[in-house]
Design a protein around this motif. Structure first.
Motif, mmCIF file in Angstrom:
data_model
loop_
_atom_site.group_PDB
_atom_site.id
_atom_site.type_symbol
_atom_site.label_atom_id
_atom_site.label_comp_id
_atom_site.label_asym_id
_atom_site.label_seq_id
_atom_site.Cartn_x
_atom_site.Cartn_y
_atom_site.Cartn_z
ATOM 1 N N LEU A 109 -8.486 11.615 12.982
ATOM 2 C CA LEU A 109 -8.554 13.082 12.906
ATOM 3 C C LEU A 109 -7.572 13.637 11.883
ATOM 4 N N ALA A 110 -6.383 13.036 11.788
ATOM 5 C CA ALA A 110 -5.396 13.489 10.797
ATOM 6 C C ALA A 110 -5.939 13.316 9.382
ATOM 7 N N ILE A 111 -6.658 12.230 9.148
ATOM 8 C CA ILE A 111 -7.260 11.994 7.831
ATOM 9 C C ILE A 111 -8.303 13.071 7.522
ATOM 10 N N VAL A 112 -9.109 13.413 8.517
ATOM 11 C CA VAL A 112 -10.125 14.456 8.319
ATOM 12 C C VAL A 112 -9.451 15.792 8.043
ATOM 13 N N ARG A 113 -8.427 16.125 8.831
ATOM 14 C CA ARG A 113 -7.734 17.408 8.621
ATOM 15 C C ARG A 113 -7.142 17.480 7.214
ATOM 16 N N ALA A 114 -6.543 16.377 6.752
ATOM 17 C CA ALA A 114 -5.970 16.348 5.409
ATOM 18 C C ALA A 114 -7.071 16.555 4.362
ATOM 19 N N ALA A 115 -8.214 15.922 4.558
ATOM 20 C CA ALA A 115 -9.315 16.074 3.603
ATOM 21 C C ALA A 115 -9.837 17.511 3.603
ATOM 22 N N LEU A 116 -9.925 18.111 4.778
ATOM 23 C CA LEU A 116 -10.380 19.504 4.854
ATOM 24 C C LEU A 116 -9.378 20.434 4.192
ATOM 25 N N ASP A 117 -8.093 20.175 4.392
ATOM 26 C CA ASP A 117 -7.060 21.002 3.753
ATOM 27 C C ASP A 117 -7.100 20.874 2.241
ATOM 28 N N GLU A 118 -7.371 19.657 1.732
ATOM 29 C CA GLU A 118 -7.484 19.457 0.286
ATOM 30 C C GLU A 118 -8.628 20.277 -0.284
ATOM 31 N N GLY A 119 -9.708 20.372 0.466
ATOM 32 C CA GLY A 119 -10.880 21.113 0.012
ATOM 33 C C GLY A 119 -10.646 22.615 -0.103
ATOM 34 N N LYS A 120 -9.612 23.123 0.547
ATOM 35 C CA LYS A 120 -9.317 24.562 0.504
ATOM 36 C C LYS A 120 -8.567 24.943 -0.760
ATOM 37 N N GLY A 121 -7.945 23.974 -1.403
ATOM 38 C CA GLY A 121 -7.082 24.276 -2.536
ATOM 39 C C GLY A 121 -7.746 24.392 -3.818
#
Length: 121
Positions: A109-121
């Motif tokens: 889940l931490a990996i998914v959250r990091a990937a989602l956060d990257e997509g916001k930038g």
């Protein structure tokens, strides 16, 4: 107003439009076949540049959530219903992969959250 919009938000205007429409399409409050406002009309309603709305529409079309039918306008696409299914299938494949790699749920889940956060930038 079709979506919430905050001109003072740090979220870029095109992303507010894109995510606002995507949310309404995915929660089905904008059902398949709904005609969307023209780019110019939507931009005028929100007080933003037409190119901003056009970019959001392009990204939604690329994601299969809307379709443009020439001069007839832009509509919520039937394929938008399939977007959720495709995301669920991808999530299932990811879950299977992380189990095979020996990752626990928290790390996956931490990996998914990091990937989602990257997509916001």
């Amino acid at each position: 107003m079709i979506i919430p919009f905050d001109s003072s938000s740090p979220v870029p205007p095109f992303e507010q439009v894109r995510s606002g429409l995507a949310t309404r399409i995915n929660d089905r409050s904008l059902p398949v076949g709904t005609k969307l406002p023209t780019v110019r009309q939507f931009a005028a309603d929100l007080g933003i540049a037409p190119n901003t709305v056009a970019r959001a529409y392009r990204e939604l079309e690329e994601a299969g959530l809307i379709e443009t039918r020439g001069r007839a306008g832009s509509f919520v696409a039937a394929s938008g219903d399939q977007s959720r299914r495709r995301a669920q299938q991808a999530a299932a494949r990811y879950a299977d992969l992380t189990r095979k790699l020996g990752l626990d749920d928290a790390e996956a889940l931490a990996i998914v959250r990091a990937a989602l956060d990257e997509g916001k930038g």
